[in-house]
Scaffold this active site. Structure first.
Site, mmCIF file in Angstrom:
data_model
loop_
_atom_site.group_PDB
_atom_site.id
_atom_site.type_symbol
_atom_site.label_atom_id
_atom_site.label_comp_id
_atom_site.label_asym_id
_atom_site.label_seq_id
_atom_site.Cartn_x
_atom_site.Cartn_y
_atom_site.Cartn_z
ATOM 1 N N ARG A 255 -3.219 -10.268 5.276
ATOM 2 C CA ARG A 255 -3.589 -10.390 3.859
ATOM 3 C C ARG A 255 -2.421 -9.851 3.039
ATOM 4 N NH1 ARG A 255 -5.768 -7.159 -0.063
ATOM 5 N NH2 ARG A 255 -7.284 -8.117 -1.459
ATOM 6 N N LYS B 151 0.813 -1.220 0.000
ATOM 7 C CA LYS B 151 0.000 0.000 0.000
ATOM 8 C C LYS B 151 0.845 1.268 0.000
ATOM 9 C CE LYS B 151 -4.256 -2.140 1.437
ATOM 10 N NZ LYS B 151 -5.330 -2.321 2.414
HETATM 11 C C1 PT1 Z 1 -7.723 -4.879 3.205
HETATM 12 C C2 PT1 Z 1 -7.968 -4.896 1.802
HETATM 13 C C3 PT1 Z 1 -8.978 -5.785 1.328
HETATM 14 N N1 PT1 Z 1 -7.308 -4.100 0.912
HETATM 15 C C4 PT1 Z 1 -9.362 -6.529 3.521
HETATM 16 N N2 PT1 Z 1 -9.652 -6.600 2.205
HETATM 17 C C5 PT1 Z 1 -7.601 -4.155 -0.396
HETATM 18 N N3 PT1 Z 1 -10.041 -7.336 4.393
HETATM 19 C C6 PT1 Z 1 -8.599 -5.034 -0.853
HETATM 20 C C7 PT1 Z 1 -3.134 2.118 -1.048
HETATM 21 O O1 PT1 Z 1 -3.186 2.985 -0.148
HETATM 22 O O2 PT1 Z 1 -6.824 -4.081 3.727
HETATM 23 N N4 PT1 Z 1 -8.414 -5.698 4.011
HETATM 24 N N5 PT1 Z 1 -9.256 -5.823 0.001
HETATM 25 C C8 PT1 Z 1 -6.859 -3.266 -1.359
HETATM 26 N N6 PT1 Z 1 -7.185 -1.882 -1.159
HETATM 27 C C9 PT1 Z 1 -6.228 -0.864 -1.184
HETATM 28 C C10 PT1 Z 1 -6.380 0.272 -0.393
HETATM 29 C C11 PT1 Z 1 -5.090 -1.006 -1.960
HETATM 30 C C12 PT1 Z 1 -5.381 1.237 -0.358
HETATM 31 C C13 PT1 Z 1 -4.102 -0.024 -1.950
HETATM 32 C C14 PT1 Z 1 -4.222 1.094 -1.136
HETATM 33 O O3 PT1 Z 1 -2.190 2.036 -1.842
#
Ligand code: PT1
Length: 286
Positions: free
Chosen positions: A264, A230
């Protein structure tokens, strides 16, 4: 009492007909089936490639495979239920013969139903069962469910995130969602919570939440953490998304040390090794 006589009651997470023993930190491997996936550039949209990738994560020791057909990273657009089903169901069906539990990363009740029929036993919902009909599907199928915190929606959530106290606000929201889920007939032993790193949060919010993660232990349900690749880790390490593997392993370990039960991640093998060191240390400590 001697150390060998100390009995520790380990929590379990009930997922349909199985129970996952949380005596160690579980690794949830990420498999995206989205054309715009931020972390793999859409390389795994192809179903055959996604299957190869999922099998590799299973070989690397993933405890759970999380299949997602809707990108929820900042700025992502929504997809229709039918398109999401078209992306995730073939992969779930192909993996259903494996003993590795399958979760589906979705908020849509139609997708939940199709995924559960295809062999998923966990619903990973970044919208915490707020879509009408979602809680009923989870209650009916007695699957496991991850309730995640998000402020806003993926399209706009990073525009001006604001909290009174980020940890208190996230705990309060998750406590309300756990209560709601239970009121809808979902057994508390099937519920896990996730603070939702990067979902309507600045770097300071994400880092404070990580430092204070153990505050979530008060809710007495398994804690899921997703920090892999992230943006906050990119800014902390100065790395582009494809080079954030080491920072992601470090973040998973910091989260595990602060009470995460499930991490995850994209890098399953490296994360497992880091967690093995933590567990060895915990085993020796008295
Ligand atoms: C998470 C999650 C998810 N994240 C769960 N499921 C994502 N339970 C998808 C960035 O800031 O943390 N927990 N499913 C992916 N989402 C993101 C959000 C990807 C922020 C990247 C960022 O780069």
């Amino acid at each position: 009492m001697r150390k060998s006589e100390v009995r520790i009651e380990h929590p379990v997470w009930k997922i349909r007909r199985r129970e996952l023993l949380l005596d160690h930190v579980l690794v949830m491997g990420i498999v995206n089936v989205t054309p715009d996936s931020f972390a793999d550039g859409g390389r795994y949209f192809d179903h055959a490639q996604a299957l190869v990738h999922a099998r590799q994560l299973i070989d690397e020791g993933a405890d759970i495979i999380d299949v997602g057909g809707e990108s929820t990273r900042p700025g992502a657009a929504e997809v229709s239920p039918n398109e999401e089903i078209r992306r995730v169901v073939p992969l779930l069906e192909a993996l259903a013969g494996s003993t590795t539990p399958l979760s589906v990363d979705t908020s849509k009740p139609e997708v939940m139903r199709a995924a559960l029929a295809a062999g998923a036993t966990i619903i990973n919902d970044v919208r915490a069962l707020q879509q009408p009909g979602a809680a009923e599907v989870v209650a009916e199928h007695a699957c496991g469910v991850v309730l995640m915190h998000m402020q806003g929606t993926p399209a706009t959530m990073q525009q001006a995130p604001h909290y009174r106290d980020v940890t208190k606000d996230v705990v309060q929201f998750l406590a309300q969602r756990v209560q709601y889920a239970q009121a809808q007939g979902i057994d508390k032993r099937r519920i896990a919570i996730d603070p939702g790193f990067g979902f309507g949060k600045t770097d300071a919010h994400n880092l404070t939440l990580l430092a204070e993660l153990s505050e979530l232990e008060r809710m007495q349900v398994p804690i899921v953490v997703g920090l892999s690749r992230k943006a906050t880790l990119g800014r902390a390490s100065g790395r582009a998304v494809e080079d954030r593997g080491w920072a992601s392993v470090a973040a998973a370990l910091l989260a595990a040390e602060r009470g995460a039960n499930i991490v995850r991640v994209h890098e399953v093998a490296a994360t497992r090794d880091a967690l093995a060191v933590l567990e060895a240390m915990r085993g020796a400590a008295r």
